[in-house]
Write an enzyme that holds these catalytic residues in place. Structure first.
Site, PDB file in Angstrom:
ATOM      1  N   GLU B  29       0.845  -1.203   0.000  1.00 20.71           N
ATOM      2  CA  GLU B  29       0.000   0.000   0.000  1.00 20.71           C
ATOM      3  C   GLU B  29       0.875   1.247   0.000  1.00 20.71           C
ATOM      4  OE1 GLU B  29      -2.031  -0.769   3.634  1.00 20.71           O
ATOM      5  OE2 GLU B  29      -3.119  -2.480   2.806  1.00 20.71           O
ATOM      6  N   GLU B  71      -5.137  -5.966   2.683  1.00 19.56           N
ATOM      7  CA  GLU B  71      -3.998  -6.746   3.172  1.00 19.56           C
ATOM      8  C   GLU B  71      -4.123  -8.246   2.882  1.00 19.56           C
ATOM      9  OE1 GLU B  71      -5.371  -4.327   5.085  1.00 19.56           O
ATOM     10  OE2 GLU B  71      -3.727  -2.926   5.491  1.00 19.56           O
ATOM     11  N   PHE B  94       2.000  -1.745   8.743  1.00 15.83           N
ATOM     12  CA  PHE B  94       2.249  -1.881  10.179  1.00 15.83           C
ATOM     13  C   PHE B  94       2.003  -3.331  10.567  1.00 15.83           C
ATOM     14  CE2 PHE B  94       1.391   2.625   9.768  1.00 15.83           C
ATOM     15  CZ  PHE B  94       2.309   3.226  10.633  1.00 15.83           C
ATOM     16  N   ALA B  95       2.857  -3.869  11.401  1.00 18.45           N
ATOM     17  CA  ALA B  95       2.709  -5.265  11.814  1.00 18.45           C
ATOM     18  C   ALA B  95       1.352  -5.500  12.465  1.00 18.45           C
ATOM     19  CB  ALA B  95       3.825  -5.654  12.775  1.00 18.45           C
ATOM     20  N   ASP B  96       0.803  -4.450  13.054  1.00 14.20           N
ATOM     21  CA  ASP B  96      -0.510  -4.544  13.704  1.00 14.20           C
ATOM     22  C   ASP B  96      -1.603  -4.971  12.716  1.00 14.20           C
ATOM     23  OD1 ASP B  96       0.183  -2.522  16.306  1.00 14.20           O
ATOM     24  OD2 ASP B  96       1.275  -2.170  14.447  1.00 14.20           O
ATOM     25  N   PHE B  97      -1.396  -4.707  11.432  1.00 11.42           N
ATOM     26  CA  PHE B  97      -2.407  -5.062  10.430  1.00 11.42           C
ATOM     27  C   PHE B  97      -2.407  -6.564  10.130  1.00 11.42           C
ATOM     28  CE2 PHE B  97      -1.795  -0.569   8.381  1.00 11.42           C
ATOM     29  CZ  PHE B  97      -2.193   0.012   9.580  1.00 11.42           C
ATOM     30  N   HIS B 140      -0.916   0.633  16.219  1.00 10.70           N
ATOM     31  CA  HIS B 140       0.193   0.936  15.308  1.00 10.70           C
ATOM     32  C   HIS B 140       1.545   0.837  16.011  1.00 10.70           C
ATOM     33  CE1 HIS B 140      -3.128   2.681  12.985  1.00 10.70           C
ATOM     34  NE2 HIS B 140      -2.348   2.650  11.930  1.00 10.70           N
TER      35      HIS B 140
END
Lengths: 322, 334
Positions: B29, B71, B94-97, B140
Site C-alpha cells: 500500500e 492486506e 504496520f505489523a498490527d495489520f 500501530h
C-alpha cells in the site's frame, strides 16, 4: 474453441474419473477405511472439467476444501491422490496434506484449501506471475457460493480489476455454504451481479451441462489470455452430497437431492448428448467407463496396502533450510 | 562502506536484489503513492516512511506494485506469486495489520511446504513496521514477533542496525522460505556504516554486541541499543555479554547457552508483551539446558501485559527502559 473427437473423449474421461473416484471415496469413507474428513465433488464434475479443458500445465488453478474434482481435471495423478486421501507416504503430499490439501504444483494445481475463499488470493498471485513474466498464462480461482461472502474474495476481485490480471473467478454455486442455503446467505440479488459490481464482466452457465460450462469458461479464459483482464463465471452446480461425508443433511428436502440426481446429472447428460448427436459411440464411452473403474479399483487397493509415513517424516519439509 | 540510515539500508537491499534478479518484485500500500491523485504524480510518497519511491522510478510499475488497501489480497497475491516462481517482497505497512491478513500468512504461505509434502518453495518476504515509541497507540505500535515466531514454516528477522538490516534483508530475499522482516519504526533514522555492495548475514547467527564476563544480556531489536547503553555505563563495574539474536526464528540458542555457561547470569530484554514471549523462551531454554551454570534466577525485562498507550508519558513507562535493564542486571548480580 470447438471440441474435436479426442477432446470429447478426454472430457468424458475427466467427468467419469471424478464421478467414480468420488463414489468410491464415499463408499470407503462410510466403511471407515479413510482417516480425517472429506468433502465430495459429486454432481459438480462438469465445472472442473469445463474449465480445465482450456488449461495447460502452465496455467494455474486454486481450489477449495471440495477439491478432488479440480485436481483430477487439472491432470493430477489419480493413484497418488488416492494414496494421499489414505494419508500414505507415497501420496501427492506424502500423507501430510490429506483430502483437503492435495496439490501438484508442477501441474499448476496450487492446492485444495481448508479455508473457505483462501485459495482465491493465491490464484490472484499466480495471475500476477503470469502478467509480470509477460506470458499469456491464466489463473482460475475455484470457489463455492459460500466463498463469495469472504472478504479475501472481495479484495481479490477488486485487486484483479485494478491490476488487470488474467484471473477467472470460477464460482460453483451449489446452493449451500456448508449447511446454509444461498437464499439466506447471499445479500446480493445474484453472485454474478456482485462480481459485476467490482467492475468486471460476469457470465452464468448451467454447471450441470459440460458444454455450457466449456463455452462460458472458454470465453473468459480467451479474454484473459488476450490481456482483457479478470472475469467471473458463475456455474449452478448441484451438490449431491452433504457439506462433508457423514453430514445428515437435515437442512435439505430429500426431494431436492432426488431431483438433482435424476435431472441434473452432468455425466448422464454428457453421455446422452454425444450419443444423441453421434459424435461418440457407446463402445467408446463404455471403454472409458471400464478403464476408469479399473483405475479407481487399483488405486484403492494400492492405497490400502501402501506404507505409512515414517516417524521421521513428522519433522521434515517444514523449511527449505533452517 | 558508506554511512547510511536504517531506512536507506533497507531500500538499498531491495534495490540491489531487484537489479540482480528479475524475479524479485515489490508490492504494498502506497509504496509508490500518488496513483490516481489530483496531482497525477505516481511516486509522490514512496511509502509512508519514504523508503521506496526511488525503486518505482528505477524498476517501474510492473515490479513495484501499488495496491489498494487490501492486506489479505496483498499477502495472498504475494504467496501465490511465490508459489509460481517469483520472489515477492510484500509490505505490511504496520505489523498490527496482521490481524486482517493472518490467514494468508500462517495458514497458507507458512504451511505450503509441509502440507504439500515438500513440493513447494515459498520465497516470500513480508516487510513490516513494528514497535512503540512514536505515540501511535495500540493499533500501530505492537511488537508482534512472538506470534510469528510461534508459527512453524515462518522465519522471523529483527534487525537492530543499518548494517544488519541490509545484510539480513538480502538474505531474506534470497531465502526460499517465507520470512517476516520486522523493522522497528524508532530505528529508521539511525545511521551506521554499511558496505556498498551486496552481502548477506545468515539467519540463526547471533551478534555479540558487547563482551563481558558477569551477566549475559539477550536483547531484541531496539532493545539492543538500550542494553548496549547500560553495558557501557556499567563498564568496569559489571561486565555484560550482550547478545543480539537478530532472528527469533531460527533462534541462535548455542550462542546464548555458551554465554550463560561462562557468566552464570541471564537478563532478557524484549519490547514485546511478556506472556509466551521470546523472553520466556530464552529463559526456558537456559533453565532446561544450562541450569547448573546459573548463579541467580534469570530476569526478564519486557513491556507490561497491556496494550500500547498513546500518551507519551505512559508509553515511556510501557517500553522497557535502560534504567529497568540496569535494575535487572544489578538484581541478578546481588
Amino acid at each position: 474453441m470447438p471440441l474435436g473427437h479426442d477432446d470429447l473423449l478426454r472430457a468424458y474421461r475427466i467427468l467419469k474419473t471424478i464421478r467414480e473416484f468420488e463414489m468410491r471415496v464415499s463408499k470407503e469413507y462410510e466403511a471407515g477405511t479413510i482417516p480425517g474428513f472429506t468433502h465430495l465433488y459429486l454432481g459438480q464434475e462438469a465445472v472442473a472439467a469445463g474449465f480445465c479443458m482450456h488449461l495447460t500445465d502452465d496455467d494455474s488453478i486454486s481450489s477449495t476444501h471440495r477439491g478432488h474434482g479440480h485436481c483430477i481435471a487439472k491432470g493430477c495423478d489419480v493413484r497418488r491422490m488416492m494414496l494421499e486421501i489414505y494419508c500414505k507416504r507415497d501420496g501427492t503430499c506424502h500423507g501430510k496434506g490429506g483430502s483437503m490439501h492435495i496439490a501438484e504444483l508442477w501441474r499448476g494445481m496450487l492446492g485444495a484449501n481448508g479455508i473457505v475463499g483462501a485459495g482465491v488470493p493465491l490464484a490472484l498471485g499466480a495471475a500476477l506471475s503470469a502478467k509480470t513474466r509477460g506470458t499469456d498464462r491464466v489463473a482460475v480461482a475455484f470457489g463455492g457460493d459460500g466463498s463469495t461472502n469472504q472478504g479475501g474474495v472481495f479484495e481479490s476481485m477488486n485487486m484483479a480489476v485494478v491490476l488487470k490480471l488474467p484471473l477467472i473467478f470460477a464460482v460453483e454455486n451449489n446452493g449451500y455454504g456448508e449447511h446454509t442455503g444461498i437464499a439466506y446467505h447471499l445479500g446480493a440479488p445474484s453472485i454474478a451481479s456482485r462480481a459485476a459490481g467490482f467492475g468486471m464482466p460476469a457470465s452464468e452457465a448451467d454447471g450441470a451441462d459440460f458444454f455450457a460450462v466449456y463455452e462460458a469458461a472458454g470465453a473468459a479464459i480467451a479474454r484473459a489470455r488476450a490481456g482483457g483482464g479478470p472475469m467471473t463465471v458463475v456455474c449452478d452446480a448441484p451438490r449431491w452430497r452433504g457439506h462433508f461425508e457423514g453430514d445428515a443433511q437435515a437442512y435439505r428436502d430429500p426431494n431436492e437431492i432426488r431431483h438433482i440426481r435424476e435431472h441434473r446429472d452432468c455425466v448422464k447428460r454428457f453421455r446422452e448428448r454425444v450419443l444423441g448427436d453421434g459424435t461418440l459411440t457407446a463402445a467408446e464411452l463404455d471403454a472409458i467407463d471400464a478403464e476408469v473403474l479399473r483405475l479407481i479399483e487399483e488405486s484403492v487397493v494400492a492405497a490400502k496396502a501402501a506404507p505409512q509415513p515414517r516417524p521421521e517424516d513428522l519433522t521434515s519439509d517444514v523449511y527449505v533450510s533452517y | 562502506m558508506s554511512k547510511k540510515s536504517f531506512r536507506e539500508a533497507i531500500t538499498e537491499a531491495m534495490r540491489l536484489e531487484m537489479a540482480r534478479d528479475p524475479r524479485v518484485i515489490f508490492m504494498g500500500e502506497d509504496i509508490v503513492g500518488g496513483h490516481g491523485g489530483s496531482a497525477n504524480n505516481p511516486g509522490a510518497s514512496g511509502g509512508i516512511m519514504g523508503a521506496t519511491g526511488s525503486l518505482f522510478q528505477q524498476f517501474g510499475a510492473a515490479r513495484v506494485i501499488d495496491t489498494p488497501i487490501s492486506e489479505t489480497a496483498i499477502m495472498g497475491m504475494a504467496a501465490g506469486a511465490a508459489l509460481t516462481g517469483l520472489r515477492p517482497i510484500a509490505e505490511l505497512m504496520f505489523a498490527d495489520f496482521l490481524g486482517v491478513c493472518f490467514d494468508q500468512i500462517y495458514n497458507q504461505a507458512a504451511k505450503f511446504r509441509y502440507m504439500f509434502g515438500g513440493q513447494a518453495k515459498t520465497p516470500l518476504v513480508i516487510r513490516t513496521m513494528t514497535g512503540a515509541g512514536v505515540a501511535s497507540a495500540a493499533q500501530h505500535s505492537q511488537a508482534l514477533w512472538p506470534i510469528f515466531t510461534h508459527i512453524p514454516g515462518l522465519k522471523v528477522v529483527l534487525p537492530s542496525t543499518p548494517y544488519d538490516a541490509q545484510g539480513l534483508l538480502i538474505q531474506a530475499i534470497r531465502d526460499d522460505d517465507p520470512v517476516i522482516f520486522m523493522e522497528h519504526k524508532a530505528l529508521y533514522n539511525d545511521l551506521g556504516e554499511v558496505p556498498d555492495e551486496a552481502y548477506t548475514i545468515p539467519f540463526g547467527e547471533a551478534n555479540l554486541v558487547r563482551e563481558g564476563k558477569d551477566v549475559t544480556v539477550v536483547a531484541f531489536g531496539r532493545m539492543v541499543h538500550f542494553a548496549a547503553q547500560v553495558a557501557d555505563q556499567l563498564r568496569g563495574e559489571i561486565g555484560i555479554d550482550l547478545i543480539d539474536p537478530r532472528t527469533t526464528s531460527p533462534l541462535d540458542t548455542d550462542t546464548i547457552l555458551d554465554s550463560v555457561e561462562a557468566t552464570g547470569r541471564l537478563v532478557v530484554v524484549d519490547e514485546a508483551n511478556p506472556l509466551c514471549s521470546l523472553a520466556s523462551e530464552v529463559i526456558s531454554v537456559v533453565a532446561s539446558e544450562a541450569f547448573d551454570a546459573l548463579k541467580a534466577a534469570p530476569r526478564k525485562v519486557t513491556a507490561p501485559h497491556t496494550p500500547v498507550p498513546a500518551a507519551p508519558i505512559l508509553e515511556n513507562l510501557y517500553i522497557p527502559s535502560p534504567a529497568a535493564i540496569e535494575r535487572a542486571v544489578r538484581a541478578v548480580m546481588a
